[in-house]
Scaffold this active site. Structure first.
Site, PDB file in Angstrom:
ATOM      1  N   ASN A 181       0.871  -1.179   0.000  1.00 40.70           N
ATOM      2  CA  ASN A 181       0.000   0.000   0.000  1.00 40.70           C
ATOM      3  C   ASN A 181       0.904   1.225   0.000  1.00 40.70           C
ATOM      4  O   ASN A 181       1.577   1.495   0.992  1.00 40.70           O
ATOM      5  CB  ASN A 181      -0.903  -0.026   1.242  1.00 40.70           C
ATOM      6  CG  ASN A 181      -1.864   1.139   1.309  1.00 40.70           C
ATOM      7  OD1 ASN A 181      -1.858   2.022   0.452  1.00 40.70           O
ATOM      8  ND2 ASN A 181      -2.685   1.165   2.343  1.00 40.70           N
ATOM      9  N   ARG A 184      -3.275  -2.631  -2.625  1.00 36.78           N
ATOM     10  CA  ARG A 184      -4.381  -1.690  -2.512  1.00 36.78           C
ATOM     11  C   ARG A 184      -4.303  -0.758  -3.713  1.00 36.78           C
ATOM     12  O   ARG A 184      -3.312  -0.073  -3.922  1.00 36.78           O
ATOM     13  CB  ARG A 184      -4.275  -0.868  -1.236  1.00 36.78           C
ATOM     14  CG  ARG A 184      -5.346   0.226  -1.133  1.00 36.78           C
ATOM     15  CD  ARG A 184      -5.102   1.133   0.050  1.00 36.78           C
ATOM     16  NE  ARG A 184      -6.078   2.219   0.098  1.00 36.78           N
ATOM     17  CZ  ARG A 184      -5.767   3.494   0.191  1.00 36.78           C
ATOM     18  NH1 ARG A 184      -4.492   3.870   0.218  1.00 36.78           N
ATOM     19  NH2 ARG A 184      -6.711   4.419   0.255  1.00 36.78           N
ATOM     20  N   HIS A 210     -12.198   4.318   0.638  1.00 31.31           N
ATOM     21  CA  HIS A 210     -11.976   3.639   1.920  1.00 31.31           C
ATOM     22  C   HIS A 210     -12.753   2.328   2.002  1.00 31.31           C
ATOM     23  O   HIS A 210     -13.062   1.839   3.088  1.00 31.31           O
ATOM     24  CB  HIS A 210     -12.370   4.537   3.102  1.00 31.31           C
ATOM     25  CG  HIS A 210     -11.455   5.695   3.321  1.00 31.31           C
ATOM     26  ND1 HIS A 210     -11.901   6.957   3.651  1.00 31.31           N
ATOM     27  CD2 HIS A 210     -10.102   5.803   3.233  1.00 31.31           C
ATOM     28  CE1 HIS A 210     -10.870   7.776   3.773  1.00 31.31           C
ATOM     29  NE2 HIS A 210      -9.770   7.107   3.514  1.00 31.31           N
ATOM     30  N   ARG A 230      -7.272  18.205   2.766  1.00 36.43           N
ATOM     31  CA  ARG A 230      -8.278  18.248   1.702  1.00 36.43           C
ATOM     32  C   ARG A 230      -9.508  19.007   2.204  1.00 36.43           C
ATOM     33  O   ARG A 230      -9.914  18.857   3.353  1.00 36.43           O
ATOM     34  CB  ARG A 230      -8.674  16.837   1.278  1.00 36.43           C
ATOM     35  CG  ARG A 230      -7.603  16.125   0.472  1.00 36.43           C
ATOM     36  CD  ARG A 230      -7.992  14.684   0.180  1.00 36.43           C
ATOM     37  NE  ARG A 230      -7.114  13.748   0.873  1.00 36.43           N
ATOM     38  CZ  ARG A 230      -7.300  12.432   0.922  1.00 36.43           C
ATOM     39  NH1 ARG A 230      -8.353  11.891   0.329  1.00 36.43           N
ATOM     40  NH2 ARG A 230      -6.457  11.664   1.563  1.00 36.43           N
ATOM     41  N   GLU A 275      -6.933  -2.589   6.874  1.00 31.68           N
ATOM     42  CA  GLU A 275      -7.039  -2.735   5.419  1.00 31.68           C
ATOM     43  C   GLU A 275      -6.108  -3.816   4.894  1.00 31.68           C
ATOM     44  O   GLU A 275      -6.439  -4.534   3.939  1.00 31.68           O
ATOM     45  CB  GLU A 275      -6.723  -1.395   4.747  1.00 31.68           C
ATOM     46  CG  GLU A 275      -7.756  -0.317   5.028  1.00 31.68           C
ATOM     47  CD  GLU A 275      -7.307   1.064   4.605  1.00 31.68           C
ATOM     48  OE1 GLU A 275      -8.057   1.728   3.866  1.00 31.68           O
ATOM     49  OE2 GLU A 275      -6.201   1.473   5.011  1.00 31.68           O
TER      50      GLU A 275
END
Length: 394
Positions: free
Chosen positions: A8, A95, A183, A241, A379
């Site tokens: 990832n 990922r 996500h 963001r 994850e």
């Protein structure tokens, strides 16, 4: 011992994890975090129980900037070879942030698929290029191994059209301009944990809160609405963001401030959010430790926007049974959870202050109309599980 490696990557970071393939599923053996790999790289290695194994600097200066991700990955593979010489790596799971509207399940990578994934770079310019770069690096370093992509968008693939589509002329919708949500690997992991707790069928809002933050409404185990949209900029204000913004603001900045597309992209992705509001940091812990009133404003704005989205997502669910906090901030920031839950009392939420401060698994009171949980996400474990599932089908 047969193992799976998960990969990832970000623009200047790499996170890997090694999993043993056991009869009852996958078991994490090591987690690697390599940060600042374009400059003074740092390495953190933990075992499967979270204990520190190694922390050190890493000199990658012999590799050109464009080859640093591959050099970092080579370090991980070399370390594993020394630490576990008897293990056999069977596959690498990646990922990949964006699967477009095409890839709704994990997929065994080949050249045709990689070419297709490259067309999605414009949809996720901050993540997709590095995902693909690491896939190429793995192909060069371990060409004999299957490479399997798992997509952050695939959990949201079956959202209804009224949530998925924008109110634009259909020709643009047909070009793929729609809400994708992100996500997804985190949400899928949490959903599986909820199923194990026998609450997987409840109307649930999962709050994945960190420097990248989003929320997802899950009904009968499926995503029906989420805060992120066409890109991972939409929704909640995040570390840097901006989250939701009137598109007219961007037109105004373009026309009256002379900002071009690159400047606007930098503004909404790297200069806004908690960083922009506070003028201090994109790190939530740093904001909590600051006495600057602008830091408090950024924290409060984040909690307020989360509470607003609880209402919207609860409406999408037509009733709310359960809230789950996860992600680095969601799992560890009791103050933020308190701010959110106090604003959610109108939903019948009642929570235990002591349980919340302790970060207990269950923080709602017995008389609460909505169950509130704190569940750490993983994850990497979700990727490894998907890889094993794909391998059994080969």
């Amino acid at each position: 011992m047969k193992t799976i490696l998960t990969v990832n990557g970000g623009s200047s970071s790499l996170k890997c994890a090694l999993f043993a393939q056991r009869a009852n599923g996958v078991e994490c053996l090591y987690v690697f975090k390599l940060g600042n790999i374009l400059s003074d790289a740092r390495v953190s290695i933990k075992d499967g129980d979270g204990n520190d194994v190694e922390k050190c600097g890493l000199d990658l200066s012999a590799a050109a900037q464009e080859n640093r991700h591959q050099a970092a990955l080579q370090y991980v593979l070399d370390w594993l070879q020394k630490a576990l010489p008897e293990s056999e790596l069977t596959a690498i799971g990646h990922r990949v942030v964006h699967g477009g509207g095409v890839f709704n399940d994990p997929v065994l990578l080949d050249e045709e698929i990689l070419l297709k994934l490259r067309t999605f770079v414009a949809l996720a310019p901050l993540h997709q290029p590095y995902n693909l770069k690491l896939i190429r690096a793995c192909q060069e370093l371990a060409p004999e191994l299957p490479q399997i992509a798992c997509f952050d968008t695939m959990f949201h693939a079956e959202q209804p059209a009224e949530e998925r589509d924008y109110a634009l002329p259909r020709e643009y919708t047909e070009q793929g301009i729609r809400r994708y949500g992100f996500h997804g690997l985190s949400y899928e992991f949490i959903q599986r944990r909820l199923s194990a707790l026998e609450s997987g069928d409840h109307n649930t809002v999962i709050c994945h809160l960190g420097a990248g933050a989003s929320m997802c409404a899950v009904k009968a185990g499926r995503s029906i609405a989420s805060t992120m949209g066409f890109t991972a900029v939409d929704g909640l204000p995040m570390g840097s963001r901006c989250g939701n913004i009137d598109p007219g603001v961007l037109l105004y900045l373009q026309r009256h401030n002379g900002m071009d597309a690159d400047a606007l992209e930098r503004l909404i992705n790297k200069e806004s959010g908690w960083l922009g509001v506070s003028g201090i940091s994109s790190d939530m812990l740093t904001l909590h430790q600051s006495d600057d009133p602008r830091a408090e404003e950024a924290i409060n704005m984040f909690a307020y926007r989360i509470s607003l989205e609880l209402g919207r997502l609860g409406a999408a669910l037509q009733g709310l049974d359960q809230i789950v906090f996860t992600g680095g901030v969601g799992e560890n920031d009791a103050d933020l959870r308190r701010r959110v839950l106090e604003r959610a009392q109108w939903l019948g939420v009642s929570f235990d202050e002591d349980a919340n401060n302790a970060g207990a698994d269950l923080i709602s009171n017995a008389d609460s109309a909505v169950t509130v949980r704190v569940i750490p996400t993983n994850e990497e474990a979700m990727i490894a599980t998907h890889v094993e599932e794909v391998l059994t089908e080969l």
